[in-house]
Design a protein around this motif. Structure first.
Motif, mmCIF file in Angstrom:
data_model
loop_
_atom_site.group_PDB
_atom_site.id
_atom_site.type_symbol
_atom_site.label_atom_id
_atom_site.label_comp_id
_atom_site.label_asym_id
_atom_site.label_seq_id
_atom_site.Cartn_x
_atom_site.Cartn_y
_atom_site.Cartn_z
ATOM 1 N N TRP A 136 11.902 11.783 6.433
ATOM 2 C CA TRP A 136 10.505 11.788 6.026
ATOM 3 C C TRP A 136 10.320 11.289 4.597
ATOM 4 N N PRO A 137 11.185 11.668 3.651
ATOM 5 C CA PRO A 137 11.008 11.123 2.296
ATOM 6 C C PRO A 137 11.015 9.602 2.264
ATOM 7 N N LEU A 138 11.931 8.975 3.001
ATOM 8 C CA LEU A 138 11.972 7.517 3.023
ATOM 9 C C LEU A 138 10.727 6.941 3.707
ATOM 10 N N ALA A 139 10.264 7.591 4.761
ATOM 11 C CA ALA A 139 9.074 7.105 5.451
ATOM 12 C C ALA A 139 7.849 7.181 4.554
ATOM 13 N N LEU A 140 7.704 8.280 3.827
ATOM 14 C CA LEU A 140 6.573 8.428 2.916
ATOM 15 C C LEU A 140 6.669 7.431 1.761
ATOM 16 N N CYS A 141 7.881 7.183 1.293
ATOM 17 C CA CYS A 141 8.062 6.173 0.244
ATOM 18 C C CYS A 141 7.726 4.784 0.767
ATOM 19 N N ALA A 142 8.022 4.528 2.035
ATOM 20 C CA ALA A 142 7.644 3.248 2.640
ATOM 21 C C ALA A 142 6.126 3.095 2.659
ATOM 22 N N GLY A 186 1.251 0.692 0.287
ATOM 23 C CA GLY A 186 -0.001 0.795 -0.453
ATOM 24 C C GLY A 186 0.019 -0.045 -1.719
ATOM 25 N N LEU A 187 1.145 -0.019 -2.428
ATOM 26 C CA LEU A 187 1.277 -0.814 -3.651
ATOM 27 C C LEU A 187 1.205 -2.308 -3.348
ATOM 28 N N VAL A 188 1.889 -2.735 -2.290
ATOM 29 C CA VAL A 188 1.858 -4.150 -1.904
ATOM 30 C C VAL A 188 0.441 -4.564 -1.506
ATOM 31 N N SER A 189 -0.251 -3.694 -0.767
ATOM 32 C CA SER A 189 -1.626 -3.990 -0.370
ATOM 33 C C SER A 189 -2.520 -4.171 -1.588
ATOM 34 N N ALA A 190 -2.399 -3.251 -2.543
ATOM 35 C CA ALA A 190 -3.209 -3.336 -3.759
ATOM 36 C C ALA A 190 -2.878 -4.587 -4.557
ATOM 37 N N LEU A 191 -1.592 -4.919 -4.623
ATOM 38 C CA LEU A 191 -1.163 -6.088 -5.390
ATOM 39 C C LEU A 191 -1.697 -7.379 -4.771
ATOM 40 N N ILE A 192 -1.608 -7.479 -3.448
ATOM 41 C CA ILE A 192 -2.109 -8.676 -2.768
ATOM 42 C C ILE A 192 -3.620 -8.807 -2.958
ATOM 43 N N LEU A 193 -4.329 -7.699 -2.814
ATOM 44 C CA LEU A 193 -5.779 -7.734 -2.986
ATOM 45 C C LEU A 193 -6.151 -8.137 -4.402
ATOM 46 N N TYR A 194 -5.447 -7.586 -5.389
ATOM 47 C CA TYR A 194 -5.810 -7.867 -6.774
ATOM 48 C C TYR A 194 -5.575 -9.327 -7.134
ATOM 49 N N HIS A 195 -4.523 -9.909 -6.608
ATOM 50 C CA HIS A 195 -4.177 -11.278 -6.987
ATOM 51 C C HIS A 195 -4.745 -12.333 -6.040
ATOM 52 N N SER A 196 -5.209 -11.921 -4.852
ATOM 53 C CA SER A 196 -5.669 -12.913 -3.874
ATOM 54 C C SER A 196 -7.098 -12.690 -3.387
#
Length: 272
Positions: free
Chosen positions: A83-89, A94-104
């Motif tokens: 579960w820790p690895l799944a939650l970290c995934a 979420g971070l990748v989603s935010a990064l893509i939205l911010y830059h694209s």
């Protein structure tokens, strides 16, 4: 679980309904958990169609992000049984989603900001200008945090369904024993500190790293109540207090951090 058509129907209708998008994401995650990446990808592919439609006509990227991130987290949970690895995934998603939205997708973020600006102006007036000016980076952080939260909840719902079908009581045991390894806690805390010092654009992005800590803290509370046989009334009181007293969230997170180092549940006796 009866077949592809049923799974696609539940996932697609849920994703397309907006209100129950997390249920649709949970359906796709359940297929991934039970039958693997190949079957899960088939359901996700067809569920992408209503997700893209919602994005195109409803201007809401949430269901799309939630569907993809919860599916990835489900595969991580299936393959690692952690579960820790799944939650970290989910956090990484979420971070990748935010990064893509911010830059694209600055226009998309600016449109959301313009929509909520009157409410923000009113809050600024009430606070006499003490609130920070909201930026498009903050909107990206909100979307990323929402993706992490709802993807995590969708994964938990999928795991609960799986336990009901194939392993009654298994989900409760997993949740009672959820505990973050110390190294994961260090990485999450370090990431939050780095984001807080990375400038105005990323000032709220560290919030996305809180989900695993909050989940571990809640697991600790449930595990202690179960281990000591205190009864459900204690959980009811705890959740009411959590809603009424904001600082209790900080205590919960701190307890999760401490637990990652000393394993509090292991040190307590089991109720006879």
């Amino acid at each position: 679980m009866k077949g592809r058509l049923q799974a696609v129907a539940v996932a697609g209708l849920g994703i397309g309904s907006l209100m129950f998008a997390w249920v649709g994401a949970a359906a796709a995650a359940l297929v991934t958990l039970r039958k693997g990446m190949t079957e899960g990808a088939f359901v996700v592919f067809w569920a992408l169609l209503p997700a893209i439609a919602v994005l195109s006509y409803g201007q809401d990227v949430g269901p799309l992000c939630m569907l993809l991130v919860s599916a990835v987290a489900a595969e991580v949970l299936r393959s690692s049984r952690s579960w820790p690895l799944a939650l970290c995934a989910a956090v990484v998603g979420g971070l990748v989603s935010a990064l893509i939205l911010y830059h694209s997708a600055q226009d998309y973020l600016a449109g959301i900001l313009a929509t909520v600006q009157p409410m923000l102006d009113q809050l600024q007036t009430q606070s006499r200008g003490q609130l920070p000016q909201i930026l498009t980076g903050d909107i990206a952080a909100v979307i990323g945090s929402s993706t992490v939260l709802w993807s995590g909840l969708a994964l938990m719902l999928a795991r609960w369904w799986q336990a009901l079908l194939y392993n009654p009581g298994g989900f409760r045991e997993e949740m009672w024993s959820l505990r973050l390894p110390a190294v994961v806690t260090v990485v999450l805390v370090a990431a939050m500190l780095l984001f807080s010092q990375a400038g105005e654009v990323y000032r709220f992005w560290g919030v996305m790293c809180l989900l695993p800590l909050i989940a571990a803290g809640l697991s600790l509370v449930h595990g202690l109540v179960g281990r000591l046989a205190l009864g459900r009334v204690w959980l009811v009181v705890f959740y009411i207090a959590l809603l009424l007293f904001g600082p209790l969230w900080a205590v919960l997170i701190l307890a999760a951090i401490v637990d990652s180092w000393i394993d509090i549940r292991r040190r307590l006796p089991t109720a006879q």
